[in-house]
Design a protein around this motif. Structure first.
Motif, PDB file in Angstrom:
ATOM      1  N   SER A 323     -39.744   0.141  36.845  1.00 26.61           N
ATOM      2  CA  SER A 323     -39.334   0.529  35.498  1.00 26.61           C
ATOM      3  C   SER A 323     -40.578   0.738  34.645  1.00 26.61           C
ATOM      4  O   SER A 323     -41.682   0.364  35.024  1.00 26.61           O
ATOM      5  CB  SER A 323     -38.439  -0.542  34.883  1.00 26.61           C
ATOM      6  N   GLY A 324     -40.376   1.331  33.493  1.00 31.65           N
ATOM      7  CA  GLY A 324     -41.521   1.592  32.633  1.00 31.65           C
ATOM      8  C   GLY A 324     -41.078   2.080  31.280  1.00 31.65           C
ATOM      9  O   GLY A 324     -40.009   1.710  30.780  1.00 31.65           O
ATOM     10  N   LEU A 325     -41.882   2.939  30.672  1.00 33.46           N
ATOM     11  CA  LEU A 325     -41.583   3.425  29.331  1.00 33.46           C
ATOM     12  C   LEU A 325     -40.320   4.259  29.296  1.00 33.46           C
ATOM     13  O   LEU A 325     -39.757   4.496  28.232  1.00 33.46           O
ATOM     14  CB  LEU A 325     -42.764   4.240  28.797  1.00 33.46           C
ATOM     15  N   PHE A 326     -39.862   4.735  30.452  1.00 28.99           N
ATOM     16  CA  PHE A 326     -38.667   5.565  30.492  1.00 28.99           C
ATOM     17  C   PHE A 326     -37.477   4.785  31.066  1.00 28.99           C
ATOM     18  O   PHE A 326     -36.639   5.330  31.764  1.00 28.99           O
ATOM     19  CB  PHE A 326     -38.942   6.839  31.285  1.00 28.99           C
ATOM     20  N   GLY A 327     -37.398   3.518  30.758  1.00 25.90           N
ATOM     21  CA  GLY A 327     -36.246   2.712  31.143  1.00 25.90           C
ATOM     22  C   GLY A 327     -36.312   2.266  32.583  1.00 25.90           C
ATOM     23  O   GLY A 327     -37.359   2.285  33.224  1.00 25.90           O
ATOM     24  N   GLY A 328     -35.157   1.837  33.088  1.00 22.61           N
ATOM     25  CA  GLY A 328     -35.090   1.433  34.472  1.00 22.61           C
ATOM     26  C   GLY A 328     -34.563   0.043  34.709  1.00 22.61           C
ATOM     27  O   GLY A 328     -34.379  -0.368  35.849  1.00 22.61           O
ATOM     28  N   VAL A 329     -34.317  -0.736  33.650  1.00 20.93           N
ATOM     29  CA  VAL A 329     -33.755  -2.073  33.788  1.00 20.93           C
ATOM     30  C   VAL A 329     -32.348  -2.061  33.197  1.00 20.93           C
ATOM     31  O   VAL A 329     -32.148  -1.646  32.052  1.00 20.93           O
ATOM     32  CB  VAL A 329     -34.623  -3.129  33.079  1.00 20.93           C
ATOM     33  N   SER A 330     -31.369  -2.505  33.984  1.00 23.12           N
ATOM     34  CA  SER A 330     -29.968  -2.506  33.557  1.00 23.12           C
ATOM     35  C   SER A 330     -29.477  -3.946  33.426  1.00 23.12           C
ATOM     36  O   SER A 330     -29.962  -4.845  34.124  1.00 23.12           O
ATOM     37  CB  SER A 330     -29.115  -1.738  34.571  1.00 23.12           C
ATOM     38  N   LEU A 331     -28.494  -4.163  32.552  1.00 17.02           N
ATOM     39  CA  LEU A 331     -28.005  -5.513  32.268  1.00 17.02           C
ATOM     40  C   LEU A 331     -26.508  -5.480  32.024  1.00 17.02           C
ATOM     41  O   LEU A 331     -25.977  -4.521  31.463  1.00 17.02           O
ATOM     42  CB  LEU A 331     -28.738  -6.084  31.047  1.00 17.02           C
ATOM     43  N   ALA A 332     -25.825  -6.550  32.441  1.00 15.98           N
ATOM     44  CA  ALA A 332     -24.393  -6.709  32.181  1.00 15.98           C
ATOM     45  C   ALA A 332     -24.097  -8.186  31.969  1.00 15.98           C
ATOM     46  O   ALA A 332     -24.846  -9.065  32.404  1.00 15.98           O
ATOM     47  CB  ALA A 332     -23.570  -6.160  33.342  1.00 15.98           C
ATOM     48  N   VAL A 333     -22.986  -8.458  31.294  1.00 16.65           N
ATOM     49  CA  VAL A 333     -22.525  -9.825  31.048  1.00 16.65           C
ATOM     50  C   VAL A 333     -21.074  -9.913  31.486  1.00 16.65           C
ATOM     51  O   VAL A 333     -20.242  -9.102  31.050  1.00 16.65           O
ATOM     52  CB  VAL A 333     -22.648 -10.203  29.553  1.00 16.65           C
ATOM     53  N   GLN A 381     -27.541   1.252  37.859  1.00 14.75           N
ATOM     54  CA  GLN A 381     -26.911   0.617  36.703  1.00 14.75           C
ATOM     55  C   GLN A 381     -25.888  -0.405  37.188  1.00 14.75           C
ATOM     56  O   GLN A 381     -25.287  -0.251  38.249  1.00 14.75           O
ATOM     57  CB  GLN A 381     -26.223   1.663  35.814  1.00 14.75           C
ATOM     58  N   ILE A 382     -25.678  -1.452  36.365  1.00 17.35           N
ATOM     59  CA  ILE A 382     -24.770  -2.525  36.721  1.00 17.35           C
ATOM     60  C   ILE A 382     -23.704  -2.682  35.650  1.00 17.35           C
ATOM     61  O   ILE A 382     -23.965  -2.486  34.453  1.00 17.35           O
ATOM     62  CB  ILE A 382     -25.543  -3.849  36.926  1.00 17.35           C
ATOM     63  N   ALA A 383     -22.494  -3.032  36.069  1.00 17.24           N
ATOM     64  CA  ALA A 383     -21.391  -3.381  35.171  1.00 17.24           C
ATOM     65  C   ALA A 383     -20.812  -4.702  35.648  1.00 17.24           C
ATOM     66  O   ALA A 383     -20.922  -5.067  36.822  1.00 17.24           O
ATOM     67  CB  ALA A 383     -20.316  -2.294  35.173  1.00 17.24           C
ATOM     68  N   ALA A 384     -20.185  -5.442  34.723  1.00 21.68           N
ATOM     69  CA  ALA A 384     -19.588  -6.728  35.062  1.00 21.68           C
ATOM     70  C   ALA A 384     -18.168  -6.792  34.524  1.00 21.68           C
ATOM     71  O   ALA A 384     -17.819  -6.131  33.533  1.00 21.68           O
ATOM     72  CB  ALA A 384     -20.423  -7.880  34.491  1.00 21.68           C
ATOM     73  N   HIS A 385     -17.355  -7.621  35.155  1.00 22.39           N
ATOM     74  CA  HIS A 385     -15.945  -7.750  34.778  1.00 22.39           C
ATOM     75  C   HIS A 385     -15.610  -9.241  34.698  1.00 22.39           C
ATOM     76  O   HIS A 385     -16.149  -9.942  33.844  1.00 22.39           O
ATOM     77  CB  HIS A 385     -15.072  -7.002  35.793  1.00 22.39           C
ATOM     78  N   ALA A 386     -14.757  -9.727  35.566  1.00 20.29           N
ATOM     79  CA  ALA A 386     -14.407 -11.139  35.584  1.00 20.29           C
ATOM     80  C   ALA A 386     -15.600 -11.967  36.066  1.00 20.29           C
ATOM     81  O   ALA A 386     -16.631 -11.437  36.491  1.00 20.29           O
ATOM     82  CB  ALA A 386     -13.198 -11.358  36.493  1.00 20.29           C
ATOM     83  N   SER A 387     -15.464 -13.283  36.016  1.00 21.30           N
ATOM     84  CA  SER A 387     -16.551 -14.172  36.406  1.00 21.30           C
ATOM     85  C   SER A 387     -17.039 -13.846  37.823  1.00 21.30           C
ATOM     86  O   SER A 387     -16.257 -13.840  38.770  1.00 21.30           O
ATOM     87  CB  SER A 387     -16.068 -15.622  36.346  1.00 21.30           C
ATOM     88  N   GLY A 388     -18.314 -13.522  37.949  1.00 16.93           N
ATOM     89  CA  GLY A 388     -18.910 -13.215  39.236  1.00 16.93           C
ATOM     90  C   GLY A 388     -18.679 -11.810  39.746  1.00 16.93           C
ATOM     91  O   GLY A 388     -19.200 -11.435  40.802  1.00 16.93           O
ATOM     92  N   ARG A 389     -17.911 -11.000  39.020  1.00 14.19           N
ATOM     93  CA  ARG A 389     -17.516  -9.662  39.481  1.00 14.19           C
ATOM     94  C   ARG A 389     -18.471  -8.626  38.909  1.00 14.19           C
ATOM     95  O   ARG A 389     -18.510  -8.392  37.688  1.00 14.19           O
ATOM     96  CB  ARG A 389     -16.088  -9.371  39.036  1.00 14.19           C
ATOM     97  N   VAL A 390     -19.253  -7.985  39.790  1.00 12.72           N
ATOM     98  CA  VAL A 390     -20.188  -6.963  39.344  1.00 12.72           C
ATOM     99  C   VAL A 390     -20.087  -5.740  40.252  1.00 12.72           C
ATOM    100  O   VAL A 390     -19.624  -5.832  41.396  1.00 12.72           O
ATOM    101  CB  VAL A 390     -21.646  -7.477  39.319  1.00 12.72           C
ATOM    102  N   ALA A 391     -20.519  -4.609  39.730  1.00  9.56           N
ATOM    103  CA  ALA A 391     -20.634  -3.374  40.500  1.00  9.56           C
ATOM    104  C   ALA A 391     -21.938  -2.696  40.115  1.00  9.56           C
ATOM    105  O   ALA A 391     -22.287  -2.617  38.929  1.00  9.56           O
ATOM    106  CB  ALA A 391     -19.454  -2.448  40.234  1.00  9.56           C
ATOM    107  N   ILE A 392     -22.660  -2.216  41.114  1.00  9.72           N
ATOM    108  CA  ILE A 392     -23.941  -1.552  40.931  1.00  9.72           C
ATOM    109  C   ILE A 392     -23.824  -0.149  41.511  1.00  9.72           C
ATOM    110  O   ILE A 392     -23.413   0.027  42.658  1.00  9.72           O
ATOM    111  CB  ILE A 392     -25.068  -2.323  41.648  1.00  9.72           C
TER     112      ILE A 392
END
Length: 492
Positions: A323-333, A381-392
């Motif tokens: 990653s760098g100045l043009f992004g590259g880090v994704s986050l979900a809760v 990119q990552i998304a999250a749903h229920a506890s422990g549930r993620v999709a990349i």
């Protein structure tokens, strides 16, 4: 229809299958799993690092094409079950599906906005003479971003005008039956605008409207298109109708060296989660900055509606970061409040770290990519749903392949909040029909980012780009189509 409880949906689906069988009628595509599903290519089941594992059931990839030119994708699924996909027709229109991607309808959002090939036709101005060439369309609008609040079901769609200092946004709270136009959005600022929302943190201003605070961050100050170099943020307490600057820019900051603009979407801890209302902004930080030689991964955190920020470093475990100045880090809760941070390591593999205490401490990173796959741009990119549930979601090529021939992937987990999560990795397209192929010159679609989300029932969806030809058209552009992928359980 509205999303309902699992048993009712299962019952309805079972009745439909039984009725179809009794009548001798098959679903339109002959697949009882749903449109575009291919149970001959089940997901690879593995642990971190690509270690093979076993599971009781298979995950099955499904994908359909929208039939409309696209680039820089995002995706959202409302509580009515409508899948909304951005973009279509050079980022000024949407497509939507009410049958799980079986059919797609081009949808022009009503209200003032930037139109392709019509410089200046924004903010409610009268129509001007428009240039219908693809070059003019390409230069008129960019960075269309689509977002739906998982609780209030409010849908927002924004775009940057070419060479302008503001963006525009259109929003609906009733799945597109009515729309409201916000003609000056994230203003001043321009390019790479992102949207998130959630409850107000304790002790902060109470929102009106639908009860959630809406946030956007964009590049600015921006005297002209894309300039930056700072990342500035705004908030709305009235469901997006008006926006106010939130305070000091999230970047640059001495506690986040080398972290500037083009950041990926922020995320908000939702109602009932740990640290409810906390805003997390993932930061891509460049190793080219002298006091940040490792290009460390960082997260900015706010508990006062983005008025102030604190910065934490996510240990990279020695894997480095591209990653760098043009992004590259994704986050979900997720709904419990666990935070997930994803980035591409120096080895071209996606790495995941988690925090169960709001960003104070971190576990990982774990190599969570599909076995034998190298990640390609744009960033996973990552998304999250229920506890422990993620999709990349990500593009990539397999060992022995070429970085010019790319496939689309979803890696998902139902226990990503544990030390040793079980992972399912699906190639969404048929390997004989990749999304990207070597082309004979021409301009490729803009593809700076991709979208991934969860439907209310927990189905992961991603929006990708597929080239429809290796040859450019008469104007020198390589044509494309939207590619909507998801995964489902096999039938038993």
């Amino acid at each position: 229809m509205k999303w309902t409880s699992g048993p009712l949906l299962l019952g309805a689906a079972l009745v439909a299958v039984l009725v179809a069988g009794l009548l001798g009628v098959a679903p339109a595509d002959g697949n009882t799993l749903g449109p575009g599903c291919d149970d001959s290519r089940p997901a690879s089941v593995h642990r971190a690092g690509g270690v093979p594992a076993a599971a009781d059931r298979d995950r099955v990839p499904c994908a359909t094409e929208t039939g409309h030119y696209t680039g820089e994708t995002t995706i959202a699924v409302t509580q009515e079950g409508t899948v909304w996909f951005s973009a279509a027709d050079w980022e000024w229109a949407l497509v939507r599906s009410d049958d799980q991607g079986g059919t797609w309808e081009r949808y022009a959002v009503p209200g003032p906005q930037a139109y392709p090939g019509c410089p200046g036709h924004t903010m409610g101005l009268s129509p001007l003479q428009c240039d219908n060439s693809q070059s003019a369309k390409n230069n008129t609008v960019a960075d269309a971003f689509l977002y739906v609040d998982p609780v209030t079901d409010r849908l927002m769609w924004s775009k940057t005008y070419g060479y302008a200092t503001c963006s525009s946004m259109n929003t609906t709270g009733d799945n597109g039956d009515t729309w409201q136009a916000v003609t000056q959005f994230a203003c001043p600022g321009g390019d790479y605008e992102k949207i998130a929302s959630g409850p107000a943190p304790a002790g902060t201003a109470a929102p009106g409207g639908d009860g959630h605070v809406y946030y956007t961050c964009t590049n600015g100050p921006a005297p002209t298109f894309v300039v930056g170099p700072t990342r500035i943020c705004y908030k709305s307490l009235d469901s997006g109708m008006s926006w106010a600057a939130t305070g000091s820019p999230v970047t640059p900051h001495p506690d986040a060296p080398g972290c500037l603009h083009f950041q990926e979407p922020m995320a908000v801890a939702q109602d009932g989660a740990m640290f409810e209302g906390r805003v997390y902004q993932p930061l891509g930080c460049s190793a080219l900055i002298p006091n940040n030689p490792d290009g460390n991964v960082r997260v900015a955190i706010s508990d006062d509606q983005m008025g102030t920020w604190r910065y934490v470093e996510v240990p990279d475990g020695g894997v480095g970061s591209t990653s760098g100045l043009f992004g590259g880090v994704s986050l979900a809760v997720d709904r419990a409040g666990t935070v997930y941070v994803l980035w591409t390591g120096a080895d071209g593999r996606p790495y995941l770290s988690t925090s169960a205490d709001g960003g104070d401490t971190w576990a990982g990173p774990l190599d969570v990519g599909a076995p034998g796959v190298t990640v390609a741009a744009p960033s996973p990119q990552i998304a999250a749903h229920a506890s422990g549930r993620v999709a990349i979601a990500y593009y990539g090529w397999e060992d022995g392949g070429s970085p010019t021939t790319l496939n689309g992937y979803i890696t998902e987990s139902f226990d990503a909040d544990t030390d040793d999560p079980l992972l399912y990795s699906s190639m969404l397209n048929d390997p004989a029909d990749p999304l990207y192929v070597p082309t004979n010159g021409g301009s490729l679609p803009r593809n700076d980012y991709l979208g991934v989300t969860f439907a209310p029932d927990g189905t992961p969806w991603t929006a990708l780009v597929k080239l429809t030809s290796a040859e450019p058209d008469d104007e020198g552009f390589v044509q494309s189509t939207g590619f909507a992928g998801r995964t489902v359980w096999e039938e038993q």
